[in-house]
Design an enzyme around this catalytic site. Structure first.
Site, PDB file in Angstrom:
ATOM      1  N   GLY A  38     -45.665   8.162  24.858  1.00  0.00           N
ATOM      2  CA  GLY A  38     -44.742   8.983  25.330  1.00  0.00           C
ATOM      3  C   GLY A  38     -45.226  10.420  26.092  1.00  0.00           C
ATOM      4  O   GLY A  38     -45.391  10.789  27.252  1.00  0.00           O
ATOM      5  N   ASN A 128     -50.812   8.674  14.857  1.00  0.00           N
ATOM      6  CA  ASN A 128     -50.904   8.557  13.676  1.00  0.00           C
ATOM      7  C   ASN A 128     -52.200   9.726  13.721  1.00  0.00           C
ATOM      8  O   ASN A 128     -53.126   9.521  13.796  1.00  0.00           O
ATOM      9  CB  ASN A 128     -51.109   7.261  13.263  1.00  0.00           C
ATOM     10  CG  ASN A 128     -51.888   5.896  13.833  1.00  0.00           C
ATOM     11  OD1 ASN A 128     -53.227   6.424  12.922  1.00  0.00           O
ATOM     12  ND2 ASN A 128     -52.222   5.430  14.667  1.00  0.00           N
ATOM     13  N   ALA A 130     -54.726   8.452  10.772  1.00  0.00           N
ATOM     14  CA  ALA A 130     -55.709   8.086  10.858  1.00  0.00           C
ATOM     15  C   ALA A 130     -56.975   7.839  12.295  1.00  0.00           C
ATOM     16  O   ALA A 130     -57.784   7.734  12.315  1.00  0.00           O
ATOM     17  CB  ALA A 130     -55.706   6.641  10.581  1.00  0.00           C
ATOM     18  N   CYS A 186     -41.791   8.150  15.362  1.00  0.00           N
ATOM     19  CA  CYS A 186     -40.682   8.497  16.949  1.00  0.00           C
ATOM     20  C   CYS A 186     -39.992   6.913  16.016  1.00  0.00           C
ATOM     21  O   CYS A 186     -38.637   7.287  16.460  1.00  0.00           O
ATOM     22  CB  CYS A 186     -40.870   7.703  17.921  1.00  0.00           C
ATOM     23  SG  CYS A 186     -42.264   9.093  18.023  1.00  0.00           S
ATOM     24  N   CYS A 243     -65.427  21.989   6.241  1.00  0.00           N
ATOM     25  CA  CYS A 243     -65.111  20.701   7.049  1.00  0.00           C
ATOM     26  C   CYS A 243     -65.657  19.660   7.132  1.00  0.00           C
ATOM     27  O   CYS A 243     -67.251  19.987   7.529  1.00  0.00           O
ATOM     28  CB  CYS A 243     -64.265  21.669   8.549  1.00  0.00           C
ATOM     29  SG  CYS A 243     -63.634  19.569   9.162  1.00  0.00           S
TER      30      CYS A 243
HETATM   31 ZN   LIG Z   1     -64.216  20.677  11.598  1.00  0.00          ZN
END
Ligand SMILES: [Zn+2]
Length: 249
Positions: A38, A128, A130, A186, A243
């Site tokens: 999409g 997704n 992952a 979806c 992070c």
């Molecule tokens: Zn980052």
């Protein structure tokens, strides 16, 4: 550029922001598009029509009848074919000059790192978490800008993660990999057909801007669309020092 190219891209060349120089940058660029569904359909169609010189498409699915409601690169006649082959045919019909590489595979982490390293810009058109995280890690390592899009039901989002400066957020700064997110597909939730067109077209626009060096990208901004009210919400984001992907360790 030859005479045909000057004609084909004349409406870009007329733009102050692009001109001959910007168009040459697009022609020299390599866009890696992961997902040919999409979002990947409008992304790839606009990158090809705009003259991005090389486009690599990665997707391991075949075209299914249920895709055709929104995945505009595919046709009824091509149901059953690999999506990357179907999309490649669509792109070459629009612009036969583009080098379209169709990879019918599910790229793992190592493969993604190799593919991302040779790209000018990467477009995440997957569905997704992952894979999104694997693409983000590869982009941070290779310092290649990433244009991310998502669309489900009547809700969409688009963002740019640009690790070249080392100053703006990456995907994992916003969505920590260890956090559990509800995985919605979806196939079970449904998706409003033109929503993927709106989000995918914005992804293509951001990618072209990044390649040509135009304006201000969506880096450090997350745009959310509620298509019910057609209202956009902009969230300012910033790099997280903690992070696990781009933080100082
Ligand atoms: Zn980052």
């Amino acid at each position: 550029m030859n005479d045909q190219q000057l004609q084909r891209y004349s409406r870009h060349i007329l733009l102050d922001e692009i001109g001959i120089d910007g168009q040459e940058k697009l022609l020299a660029a390599h866009a890696l598009v992961i997902g040919a569904g999409g979002l990947g359909s409008p992304v790839a169609v606009y990158l090809a029509s705009a003259g991005v010189g090389k486009i690599t498409l990665v997707d391991n699915d075949d075209v299914d009848l249920t895709n055709l409601q929104r995945q505009i690169a595919h046709t009824t006649a091509r149901v059953g074919q690999p999506k990357v082959e179907s999309a490649r045919q669509a792109l070459l019909e629009i612009n036969p000059e583009v080098n379209v590489v169709a990879l019918c595979e599910r790229a793992d982490e190592q493969r993604l790192q190799a593919l991302v390293a040779s790209a000018t810009v990467v477009l995440d058109c997957t569905d997704n978490f992952a894979t999104r995280h694997a693409i983000n890690r590869a982009c941070v390592v290779a310092r290649v800008p990433l244009v991310s899009g998502a669309a489900i039901r009547m809700d969409g989002q688009v963002a740019v993660f640009d690790p070249r400066s080392g100053e703006t957020a990456c995907y994992a700064c916003l969505f920590p990999p260890d956090q559990q997110f509800e995985e919605v597909a979806c196939s079970t939730m449904g998706v409003f057909a033109p929503l993927v067109g709106i989000i995918g077209t914005m992804q293509a626009a951001e990618a072209l801007k990044l390649v040509a060096g135009i304006g201000e990208s969506l880096a450090d901004r997350l745009l959310l669309l509620d298509a019910r009210s057609m209202e956009w919400t902009q969230i300012r984001t910033k790099r997280s020092p903690d992070c696990p992907v781009c933080g100082e360790k």
